[in-house]
Design a protein around this motif. Structure first.
Motif, PDB file in Angstrom:
ATOM      1  N   PRO A  41       0.825  -1.209   0.000  1.00  0.00           N
ATOM      2  CA  PRO A  41       0.000   0.000   0.000  1.00  0.00           C
ATOM      3  C   PRO A  41       0.859   1.259   0.000  1.00  0.00           C
ATOM      4  O   PRO A  41       1.757   1.405   0.823  1.00  0.00           O
ATOM      5  N   ILE A  42       0.600   2.139  -0.937  1.00  0.00           N
ATOM      6  CA  ILE A  42       1.294   3.428  -1.006  1.00  0.00           C
ATOM      7  C   ILE A  42       0.262   4.508  -0.681  1.00  0.00           C
ATOM      8  O   ILE A  42      -0.691   4.718  -1.440  1.00  0.00           O
ATOM      9  N   THR A  43       0.453   5.152   0.463  1.00  0.00           N
ATOM     10  CA  THR A  43      -0.503   6.165   0.916  1.00  0.00           C
ATOM     11  C   THR A  43      -0.057   7.584   0.593  1.00  0.00           C
ATOM     12  O   THR A  43      -0.856   8.507   0.677  1.00  0.00           O
ATOM     13  N   ASP A  44       1.223   7.760   0.237  1.00  0.00           N
ATOM     14  CA  ASP A  44       1.739   9.082  -0.074  1.00  0.00           C
ATOM     15  C   ASP A  44       2.569   8.998  -1.357  1.00  0.00           C
ATOM     16  O   ASP A  44       3.691   8.502  -1.352  1.00  0.00           O
ATOM     17  N   ASN A  45       2.012   9.483  -2.454  1.00  0.00           N
ATOM     18  CA  ASN A  45       2.742   9.432  -3.723  1.00  0.00           C
ATOM     19  C   ASN A  45       3.498  10.733  -4.001  1.00  0.00           C
ATOM     20  O   ASN A  45       4.059  10.900  -5.074  1.00  0.00           O
ATOM     21  N   SER A  46       3.578  11.613  -3.012  1.00  0.00           N
ATOM     22  CA  SER A  46       4.300  12.873  -3.207  1.00  0.00           C
ATOM     23  C   SER A  46       5.770  12.761  -2.796  1.00  0.00           C
ATOM     24  O   SER A  46       6.546  13.658  -3.079  1.00  0.00           O
ATOM     25  N   VAL A  47       6.134  11.666  -2.139  1.00  0.00           N
ATOM     26  CA  VAL A  47       7.522  11.500  -1.680  1.00  0.00           C
ATOM     27  C   VAL A  47       8.211  10.397  -2.483  1.00  0.00           C
ATOM     28  O   VAL A  47       7.556   9.483  -2.981  1.00  0.00           O
ATOM     29  N   THR A  73       2.040  -4.189 -10.966  1.00  0.00           N
ATOM     30  CA  THR A  73       0.738  -3.692 -11.381  1.00  0.00           C
ATOM     31  C   THR A  73       0.298  -2.667 -10.348  1.00  0.00           C
ATOM     32  O   THR A  73       0.272  -2.964  -9.152  1.00  0.00           O
ATOM     33  N   GLY A  74      -0.014  -1.469 -10.813  1.00  0.00           N
ATOM     34  CA  GLY A  74      -0.448  -0.403  -9.920  1.00  0.00           C
ATOM     35  C   GLY A  74      -1.953  -0.305  -9.854  1.00  0.00           C
ATOM     36  O   GLY A  74      -2.671  -1.142 -10.407  1.00  0.00           O
ATOM     37  N   PRO A  75      -2.440   0.732  -9.176  1.00  0.00           N
ATOM     38  CA  PRO A  75      -3.891   0.926  -9.068  1.00  0.00           C
ATOM     39  C   PRO A  75      -4.581   1.088 -10.417  1.00  0.00           C
ATOM     40  O   PRO A  75      -5.762   0.805 -10.545  1.00  0.00           O
ATOM     41  N   ASP A  76      -3.827   1.512 -11.445  1.00  0.00           N
ATOM     42  CA  ASP A  76      -4.408   1.670 -12.783  1.00  0.00           C
ATOM     43  C   ASP A  76      -4.566   0.333 -13.511  1.00  0.00           C
ATOM     44  O   ASP A  76      -5.087   0.287 -14.614  1.00  0.00           O
ATOM     45  N   LYS A  77      -4.066  -0.748 -12.890  1.00  0.00           N
ATOM     46  CA  LYS A  77      -4.180  -2.131 -13.410  1.00  0.00           C
ATOM     47  C   LYS A  77      -3.344  -2.390 -14.655  1.00  0.00           C
ATOM     48  O   LYS A  77      -3.474  -3.420 -15.301  1.00  0.00           O
ATOM     49  N   LYS A 119      -1.608   7.076  -5.473  1.00  0.00           N
ATOM     50  CA  LYS A 119      -1.821   6.354  -4.220  1.00  0.00           C
ATOM     51  C   LYS A 119      -2.569   5.065  -4.540  1.00  0.00           C
ATOM     52  O   LYS A 119      -3.281   4.977  -5.539  1.00  0.00           O
ATOM     53  N   GLY A 120      -2.392   4.072  -3.683  1.00  0.00           N
ATOM     54  CA  GLY A 120      -3.115   2.822  -3.869  1.00  0.00           C
ATOM     55  C   GLY A 120      -2.218   1.634  -3.615  1.00  0.00           C
ATOM     56  O   GLY A 120      -1.085   1.759  -3.143  1.00  0.00           O
ATOM     57  N   THR A 121      -2.718   0.464  -3.942  1.00  0.00           N
ATOM     58  CA  THR A 121      -1.992  -0.773  -3.722  1.00  0.00           C
ATOM     59  C   THR A 121      -1.267  -1.191  -4.992  1.00  0.00           C
ATOM     60  O   THR A 121      -1.875  -1.248  -6.069  1.00  0.00           O
TER      61      THR A 121
END
Length: 149
Positions: A41-47, A73-77, A119-121
């Motif tokens: 899980p990535i909750t902060d994509n600004s860092v 594979t990101g949240p965009d699939k 952000k996402g898994t």
């Protein structure tokens, strides 16, 4: 006494680590079908983040390197695949990892200061990509994601 133990336990955690897990390889034989899978899980994509392969092999591992495929594979699939060579020994044959008995541990960086696009898994699948199937003398395979400094 309880406060001391609680302080000791919380003091040992790594504040930079977002994810750090290893998977034991059964009988030290890593087959093509035995992919190692992690959902991060990535909750902060600004860092920015540093990403590492964790690996342990025995002293009987017969190669100086290892090739792996990393399926992400990101949240965009959208799937993405990269092939990496993990260097494990010097040309002299000396192991580059830290040793303990007959086991050598590695934490090999493969992305530095990487920014996740959203952000996402994120699903990471690590697949061995050597000619040997199964690949003998591989003890553990893992992934570490940490916040970069």
């Amino acid at each position: 006494m309880f406060l001391w133990v609680a302080t000791l336990l919380t003091g040992c955690s790594d504040p930079k680590a977002v994810f750090d897990q290893n998977t034991m390889i059964a009988n030290h034989n890593w087959g093509y079908v035995n992919n190692v899978v992690y959902n991060v899980p990535i909750t902060d994509n600004s860092v920015p983040y540093n990403l590492y392969f964790n690996l342990r092999v025995t002293g009987d591992y017969k190669y100086a390197n290892m090739f792996v495929l990393l399926h992400t594979t990101g949240p965009d699939k959208k799937p993405h695949v990269m092939r990496y060579e993990l260097k494990l020994a010097a040309q002299t044959g000396e192991w580059l990892g830290s040793g303990s008995g007959n086991l050598y541990s590695y934490q090999i960086p493969f992305e530095g200061h990487f920014k996740f696009p959203a952000k996402g898994t994120y699903r990471f699948v690590i697949e061995q990509n050597m000619r040997d199937n199964p690949l003998h003398e591989v003890s553990d395979v893992g992934l570490r994601v940490e916040k970069a400094e």
